[in-house]
Design a protein around this motif. Sequence first.
Motif, PDB file in Angstrom:
ATOM      1  N   GLY A  86      36.829  30.538  47.429  1.00 48.81           N
ATOM      2  CA  GLY A  86      36.226  31.832  48.760  1.00 48.81           C
ATOM      3  C   GLY A  86      34.918  31.968  47.565  1.00 48.81           C
ATOM      4  N   HIS A  87      33.457  32.285  48.830  1.00 52.47           N
ATOM      5  CA  HIS A  87      32.975  33.495  48.160  1.00 52.47           C
ATOM      6  C   HIS A  87      32.902  34.528  49.383  1.00 52.47           C
ATOM      7  CE1 HIS A  87      32.181  29.198  46.873  1.00 52.47           C
ATOM      8  NE2 HIS A  87      31.272  28.827  47.691  1.00 52.47           N
ATOM      9  N   MET A  88      33.756  35.347  49.034  1.00 46.25           N
ATOM     10  CA  MET A  88      34.406  36.353  50.290  1.00 46.25           C
ATOM     11  C   MET A  88      34.079  37.598  49.553  1.00 46.25           C
ATOM     12  SD  MET A  88      37.335  34.303  52.225  1.00 46.25           S
ATOM     13  CE  MET A  88      37.331  33.184  53.037  1.00 46.25           C
ATOM     14  N   GLY A  89      33.235  38.563  50.033  1.00 47.33           N
ATOM     15  CA  GLY A  89      33.085  40.306  49.671  1.00 47.33           C
ATOM     16  C   GLY A  89      32.940  40.005  48.072  1.00 47.33           C
ATOM     17  N   VAL A 102      41.429  30.770  36.236  1.00 50.39           N
ATOM     18  CA  VAL A 102      40.515  31.360  37.551  1.00 50.39           C
ATOM     19  C   VAL A 102      41.762  30.161  38.631  1.00 50.39           C
ATOM     20  CG1 VAL A 102      38.900  29.620  39.127  1.00 50.39           C
ATOM     21  CG2 VAL A 102      38.176  30.588  36.464  1.00 50.39           C
ATOM     22  N   VAL A 103      41.773  30.869  39.963  1.00 52.74           N
ATOM     23  CA  VAL A 103      42.301  30.966  40.959  1.00 52.74           C
ATOM     24  C   VAL A 103      41.913  30.133  41.718  1.00 52.74           C
ATOM     25  CG1 VAL A 103      44.471  31.359  42.400  1.00 52.74           C
ATOM     26  CG2 VAL A 103      44.530  32.282  39.948  1.00 52.74           C
ATOM     27  N   ILE A 104      41.727  29.498  42.547  1.00 58.76           N
ATOM     28  CA  ILE A 104      41.300  29.240  43.573  1.00 58.76           C
ATOM     29  C   ILE A 104      42.186  28.845  45.156  1.00 58.76           C
ATOM     30  CG2 ILE A 104      38.846  28.268  42.155  1.00 58.76           C
ATOM     31  CD1 ILE A 104      39.952  25.623  43.200  1.00 58.76           C
ATOM     32  N   SER A 105      41.875  27.750  46.245  1.00 55.54           N
ATOM     33  CA  SER A 105      42.792  28.377  46.828  1.00 55.54           C
ATOM     34  C   SER A 105      43.043  26.204  47.027  1.00 55.54           C
ATOM     35  CB  SER A 105      41.797  28.382  48.992  1.00 55.54           C
ATOM     36  OG  SER A 105      42.124  29.579  48.316  1.00 55.54           O
ATOM     37  N   SER A 106      44.020  25.891  47.442  1.00 58.12           N
ATOM     38  CA  SER A 106      44.445  24.794  47.891  1.00 58.12           C
ATOM     39  C   SER A 106      44.014  24.077  48.911  1.00 58.12           C
ATOM     40  CB  SER A 106      46.189  24.289  47.870  1.00 58.12           C
ATOM     41  OG  SER A 106      46.757  25.382  49.178  1.00 58.12           O
ATOM     42  N   GLY A 107      44.419  23.455  50.097  1.00 55.25           N
ATOM     43  CA  GLY A 107      44.853  22.930  51.276  1.00 55.25           C
ATOM     44  C   GLY A 107      45.043  22.922  51.824  1.00 55.25           C
ATOM     45  N   ARG A 108      45.376  22.996  53.194  1.00 55.24           N
ATOM     46  CA  ARG A 108      47.188  23.321  54.029  1.00 55.24           C
ATOM     47  C   ARG A 108      46.650  22.262  55.335  1.00 55.24           C
ATOM     48  NH1 ARG A 108      47.821  29.306  54.861  1.00 55.24           N
ATOM     49  NH2 ARG A 108      47.474  29.879  52.999  1.00 55.24           N
ATOM     50  N   ALA A 109      48.280  22.018  55.575  1.00 52.34           N
ATOM     51  CA  ALA A 109      48.399  20.616  56.118  1.00 52.34           C
ATOM     52  C   ALA A 109      47.755  19.614  56.097  1.00 52.34           C
ATOM     53  CB  ALA A 109      48.651  21.833  57.689  1.00 52.34           C
ATOM     54  N   GLU A 110      47.230  19.293  56.912  1.00 51.07           N
ATOM     55  CA  GLU A 110      46.385  18.021  56.637  1.00 51.07           C
ATOM     56  C   GLU A 110      45.088  17.837  55.669  1.00 51.07           C
ATOM     57  OE1 GLU A 110      47.202  19.285  59.260  1.00 51.07           O
ATOM     58  OE2 GLU A 110      47.496  17.921  60.764  1.00 51.07           O
ATOM     59  N   THR A 111      45.063  18.664  55.204  1.00 52.53           N
ATOM     60  CA  THR A 111      43.526  19.084  54.394  1.00 52.53           C
ATOM     61  C   THR A 111      44.532  18.924  52.912  1.00 52.53           C
ATOM     62  OG1 THR A 111      43.353  21.205  54.045  1.00 52.53           O
ATOM     63  CG2 THR A 111      42.324  19.450  55.861  1.00 52.53           C
ATOM     64  N   PHE A 112      45.866  19.877  52.703  1.00 52.70           N
ATOM     65  CA  PHE A 112      46.830  20.007  51.372  1.00 52.70           C
ATOM     66  C   PHE A 112      47.015  18.319  50.496  1.00 52.70           C
ATOM     67  CE2 PHE A 112      50.378  19.887  48.545  1.00 52.70           C
ATOM     68  CZ  PHE A 112      49.677  21.193  47.845  1.00 52.70           C
ATOM     69  N   PHE A 121      40.400  35.549  37.415  1.00 50.29           N
ATOM     70  CA  PHE A 121      39.292  35.181  38.115  1.00 50.29           C
ATOM     71  C   PHE A 121      39.584  35.180  39.742  1.00 50.29           C
ATOM     72  CE2 PHE A 121      37.282  35.206  34.847  1.00 50.29           C
ATOM     73  CZ  PHE A 121      35.412  35.643  34.314  1.00 50.29           C
ATOM     74  N   THR A 122      40.289  35.770  40.811  1.00 45.82           N
ATOM     75  CA  THR A 122      40.860  35.065  41.983  1.00 45.82           C
ATOM     76  C   THR A 122      39.357  34.907  42.916  1.00 45.82           C
ATOM     77  OG1 THR A 122      42.791  36.533  41.503  1.00 45.82           O
ATOM     78  CG2 THR A 122      42.146  35.809  44.180  1.00 45.82           C
ATOM     79  N   LYS A 166      46.442  48.653  42.019  1.00 49.58           N
ATOM     80  CA  LYS A 166      46.249  47.717  41.924  1.00 49.58           C
ATOM     81  C   LYS A 166      46.047  46.316  42.222  1.00 49.58           C
ATOM     82  CE  LYS A 166      50.088  45.762  40.191  1.00 49.58           C
ATOM     83  NZ  LYS A 166      51.346  45.893  40.462  1.00 49.58           N
ATOM     84  N   PRO A 167      44.705  45.398  40.839  1.00 51.93           N
ATOM     85  CA  PRO A 167      43.713  44.372  41.824  1.00 51.93           C
ATOM     86  C   PRO A 167      45.286  43.907  42.863  1.00 51.93           C
ATOM     87  CG  PRO A 167      43.756  44.590  39.938  1.00 51.93           C
ATOM     88  CD  PRO A 167      44.812  45.320  39.764  1.00 51.93           C
ATOM     89  N   VAL A 168      44.235  43.237  43.363  1.00 53.76           N
ATOM     90  CA  VAL A 168      44.924  42.057  45.375  1.00 53.76           C
ATOM     91  C   VAL A 168      44.825  41.035  44.189  1.00 53.76           C
ATOM     92  CG1 VAL A 168      44.771  41.793  47.122  1.00 53.76           C
ATOM     93  CG2 VAL A 168      44.508  44.268  46.978  1.00 53.76           C
ATOM     94  N   LEU A 169      45.781  40.151  44.706  1.00 57.55           N
ATOM     95  CA  LEU A 169      46.185  39.005  44.258  1.00 57.55           C
ATOM     96  C   LEU A 169      46.286  37.987  45.210  1.00 57.55           C
ATOM     97  CD1 LEU A 169      49.012  38.985  40.924  1.00 57.55           C
ATOM     98  CD2 LEU A 169      46.456  38.665  40.624  1.00 57.55           C
ATOM     99  N   TYR A 170      46.016  36.499  45.076  1.00 50.70           N
ATOM    100  CA  TYR A 170      46.402  35.658  45.747  1.00 50.70           C
ATOM    101  C   TYR A 170      48.227  35.731  46.073  1.00 50.70           C
ATOM    102  CZ  TYR A 170      45.793  31.015  48.096  1.00 50.70           C
ATOM    103  OH  TYR A 170      45.552  29.224  48.597  1.00 50.70           O
TER     104      TYR A 170
END
Lengths: 394, 394, 394, 394
Positions: free
Chosen positions: A349-352, A332-342, A14-15, B33-37
């Motif tokens: 994400g809830h996208m598409g 399940v893969v989710i996103s990290s923060g970036r820079a100051e939020t890392f 699950f991406t 192919k499925p698009v990975l993060y």
Amino acid sequence: MNDVTAAALAPALFTLTTGPVNCYPEVLSAIAKPVLYDYDPAFLAFYEATVLKLQKALRIQTVPVILQGEPVLGLEAAAASLVAPVDVVLNLVSGVYGAGYGEWLKPRAGSFHEIRVAYDEVIDPAAVAAFLDAHPEVTLVAICHHDTPSGTLNPIEEIGRVVRAHGALYVVDSVSAWAGVEMDLDAVGADLLVTGPNKCLGCPPALSILAVSDRAWAKMETNPAAPRASMLSILDWKEAWRKENPFPFTPSVAEINALDAGLDRYLGEGPEAVWARHATTAAAMRAGVLAMGLELWAARPAIASPTCTAVKLPAGVDETALRTLMKRRYGVVISSGRAETFNRLVRIGHMGPTAHPLYAVVALTALGGAMAELTGRAIDIGAGVAAAEAVIRG
Amino acid sequence: MNDVTAAALAPALFTLTTGPVNCYPEVLSAIAKPVLYDYDPAFLAFYEATVLKLQKALRIQTVPVILQGEPVLGLEAAAASLVAPVDVVLNLVSGVYGAGYGEWLKPRAGSFHEIRVAYDEVIDPAAVAAFLDAHPEVTLVAICHHDTPSGTLNPIEEIGRVVRAHGALYVVDSVSAWAGVEMDLDAVGADLLVTGPNKCLGCPPALSILAVSDRAWAKMETNPAAPRASMLSILDWKEAWRKENPFPFTPSVAEINALDAGLDRYLGEGPEAVWARHATTAAAMRAGVLAMGLELWAARPAIASPTCTAVKLPAGVDETALRTLMKRRYGVVISSGRAETFNRLVRIGHMGPTAHPLYAVVALTALGGAMAELTGRAIDIGAGVAAAEAVIRG
Amino acid sequence: MNDVTAAALAPALFTLTTGPVNCYPEVLSAIAKPVLYDYDPAFLAFYEATVLKLQKALRIQTVPVILQGEPVLGLEAAAASLVAPVDVVLNLVSGVYGAGYGEWLKPRAGSFHEIRVAYDEVIDPAAVAAFLDAHPEVTLVAICHHDTPSGTLNPIEEIGRVVRAHGALYVVDSVSAWAGVEMDLDAVGADLLVTGPNKCLGCPPALSILAVSDRAWAKMETNPAAPRASMLSILDWKEAWRKENPFPFTPSVAEINALDAGLDRYLGEGPEAVWARHATTAAAMRAGVLAMGLELWAARPAIASPTCTAVKLPAGVDETALRTLMKRRYGVVISSGRAETFNRLVRIGHMGPTAHPLYAVVALTALGGAMAELTGRAIDIGAGVAAAEAVIRG
Amino acid sequence: MNDVTAAALAPALFTLTTGPVNCYPEVLSAIAKPVLYDYDPAFLAFYEATVLKLQKALRIQTVPVILQGEPVLGLEAAAASLVAPVDVVLNLVSGVYGAGYGEWLKPRAGSFHEIRVAYDEVIDPAAVAAFLDAHPEVTLVAICHHDTPSGTLNPIEEIGRVVRAHGALYVVDSVSAWAGVEMDLDAVGADLLVTGPNKCLGCPPALSILAVSDRAWAKMETNPAAPRASMLSILDWKEAWRKENPFPFTPSVAEINALDAGLDRYLGEGPEAVWARHATTAAAMRAGVLAMGLELWAARPAIASPTCTAVKLPAGVDETALRTLMKRRYGVVISSGRAETFNRLVRIGHMGPTAHPLYAVVALTALGGAMAELTGRAIDIGAGVAAAEAVIRG
């Protein structure tokens, strides 16, 4: 290779990231179509039709521009094309991406100002109005709509009214909001809005989408600093969409095929329906996060984006350990923060295609389970999922 | 829509152009192919593996760079990254693309020279040697390997020896030659060679490939004019291939999937075998063109590229009329000339999947038939195909 | 593995066979769609829509049947379902497939007759009329439309008028003709016509298509020998197309997706246009074969199928040697003969995506070149291709 | 079309059925490969290699058979091929599929017996032993491994020992268990085991897979009733796998491409790892069902299949209403019961790509939510998901 390594190297099940996101099946089918010569009249006509379909999806009066690189290209090109040494720029900063955009604006501007708020907050239209009243010389205002590293959504419509009243050009980075968030571009009144197919439209990352006002075109055409004959040029592409005109260089044919399918998907489902499922998914996610006793990053739920939920990391929880465990145990893969939020938050994400409420349930289960293990605390995953399901049930 | 329009708008049956070219079936499968993060460890490892596979395909010692835009990005980035106001640049021009590259080199250089030959000729290594002897101050020499609008192939290895002896940096545009033409990059000794997957590797257009020498890296690192934090930056990507490092921005995931499959195809078939079928296809095409009484653009067959055959337009034949008739009646799409070669020649690509001799037969039949109709002359298509077939039979 | 073996094991570059044929790109895109549960209402509705689209493509009044196996299933099922011990069957044999069908008819019939002609000829309607006049007891007549191993096309419309006048049931195997040959099923008046998506519709082999008259349904329903609750049953599927009805067993979901795309392609291009390019391709091929001094298998060009060209093997040419050389040297795969026609002819298919005249040029070049080598004779490939091109030019 | 209808006709977001199941992405990529001519040496070699890969996946000594139709073909063909009028058949019935198989066995057998147990139970090996002791004349014993409409798993290894000791032929329908359930075919000792790629192997439905013992081949070869020259024939395909032999008729090329990719996926992940995730998914699902206060159909958890969870419908809950609501609100499609189990249970498949524990969480949420609405009772979805997650956490 041991099992832990193998699990890390396996593709995610699950991406659920903030992009690149999963693509719709229709998009993956389309990207595998035979690649046509760009000057085959069949492709010239197709490219024109895709740009006009994009115009319809954006619901704007001007013809949009596709640039042949993922949205950072559109953002850099916008800064390079619109900002001249005569310009007084106001950059509105509520997060990492807004701040980063200043790095492209500042060296190109005559003078440069910023309004900054904490990265769990959004810009107050009244503050912008006050600043502009005090600085009538401002000629360009820039803002990031959804500052993805914080998951917060700026009120671009209200701020747009202020900027328009002032008369400055208005540049909006809506890369990770457009097509997932209810919006009326006429009401926003951006002179240049940058977005991309690789977030809420469910396409791969490789193209930028630009909605450009007549005023912005006029500014670029008179701006000697605006790139021409360059990858960074927007001007080069102004008339390239017409099937009788040449391309500045070869467009990314396969990605255009994908974009066209993503637009069909979006228009076919109906933008309002698409926005609604993004909103419901985010609402379910947030209800679940709170019910599990975790904290949202956004200072208030009202400013959290429907396209992303940023969750504060509890003290002592390392973000890499968390995300690694979520992938290894739950796929399940989710996103990290970036820079100051890392390492201060993680983001779902809830996208598409993943903007469906059951993906919130998937994310909550994996997040709650991994948090429980890493904190050693009881996390009530059941309460989280039940709260999410209550949102779905409505 | 009448029938003529319908035929024009139908996709080509045979895309025998100089790019974008047909993709290999394996490439089209992979791009779907499925698009990975991009920060999924699975993708980070895959990206690193693809770059190392690319290094193997290039047969070079340094790690190559992928830029996220079709090869014009690589070319512009090379000019922007390598050339500083201290530089004295020599641009070698035997065609439209070589000349065009001067537009990117000249404004960035301290001083700028060119050696120019007719566009049906190639650069003479002795002329380069003589020029460099007379201009010891030259610090950078640039050349287009296969100047596609002319279909001619410069002797980059011989010129490379001259440049290396002189000590200047050597920049080579091998976009439409690499992977289709026998070459030994060690012998060429380019400091920066730009190519792409969208020609002889049979992938879609959306990425640049750069082979960079240690000397070129050193030059970029000390060049204050070299772009950083920009779409045009090569430096940003120097270490991005390592799976433990971040990307400057999101790579074009689907296109990387395609490139990887294109590399597997190339290495699996064997570079020598791939080069051989490009060469045989070109030889068959040229034999056929001559046998039909048409003329090659190249002053001598020996300088024609194995990846493209440029055919002179007979007096009175309009290139658009010719190509339109070839598409309408035969389903064959070929390339026009560009700039100075526009309407003076047409070009048949022999690249990737279409580098098979039977495609020369297809091209000859369509070209001969359309020429016969437009000139009103007898064109001996039979003689053309028989000559091509004789080449195939060997 | 030596080079010869490697060439044999490489996939064909040009599959110009009588089936399985190349698929249209749209079909390959569609077959990769996500596989739905057959009782998902989305699939039930899609299946119904596909059957009705097929009815439109067949231009018939009754609802056709899809059986879940390549057309031999349809043919065996037709014999098993329609023939009862009370039946007197007349099988019309002009080739290997017609003869083979007798093996399924004879054991099921009360009595069994055949009219046989040489395998380079077709059935004469007058002979059928005479036979039926002499045998008023005949209840079922069967014929193969395009007897593929000979490449000849029986006059099924004229024979249909005779059979209808007589009153017998009329079973037609049009597997390799339908959708490639101009035909009016109303005029043919078949009670059961079997075809498939894997020939002129450009889909993979895995399904049968049956057009069934009301009279044929009535016969099956009253035939105690007709299979029920079996893979061989047609009756089981009579009402299965309706979205509210169950399937007898799981349909081949991916193949239905492919069929649907093949039908869209056929209806979108227009049946008349599709038939015309099959006819032109065959005409070009035959002109070329004759011009090269080779012989057609068919006794007269008028009886050769637009979907296949069968070429006589010259004395001393081994079919396997010929086809192996065509593949190894030219990348072209064509079909062998079968049974009585094996090693007496080879066949080039003109079906679906390969029914474009330039594929005739490809086939002629490879065939002529290989024939020249194997016979040691001069074969004028140029004359062959020129003759084909003249047909294309019209 | 109103919204409810639109939701019903939209493709499922989560297809969690007992088949057709979702396919692995690798499988969907492979099914879209170019379709080769079946007599292209490249395909002949590929078919042989796929059959031998299948043998490796089955871990058997004999070469398996692929039949060109979904597994009902394999089952019907097995009955038709193995059973002769001299046979005394014992059919073991613990569910709808086992009972249904009797319909194919009985008419072909000399005499026919059944052991029947309740459909929430499995066959007791001791009962089989007792029956065979009392009926030494039994020559063939048939059993359904996973009787899908009940979700229960018969002890085929223990029963196999009994049958082998007795000496009868042993026919096993393992269509929806093989490749998802830990099993050792040597220990089972089936003479003919039928399965398919469209369940736990994650391929589309269109092929049957048969593991055939030497004893079963001998029986078929001496059975005059065994179909020959028929879609129902197994014998026709015995030697067809060898690349030098002809096919009885055209194999389903695209489906073979898919099967090959499914086998690579299975062998690459490792059968033990695949079985383990099926088992964990089922365990998580069952823990969740019980925790939500719902009942499993299986009399005891130990006899529930790792590939399917059958859940009893509470009184008053209509299965169609339940499944419709699950699809409309949650995008989840599950399977209904069949025949005697219809409207008494619903089934969630754990097969192939959906055999990941997070899909159990998805199913529990949708099932619990819909049950709550339809029963008007509080269903503790949270408890269900928490119980499932506890199983995942281990």
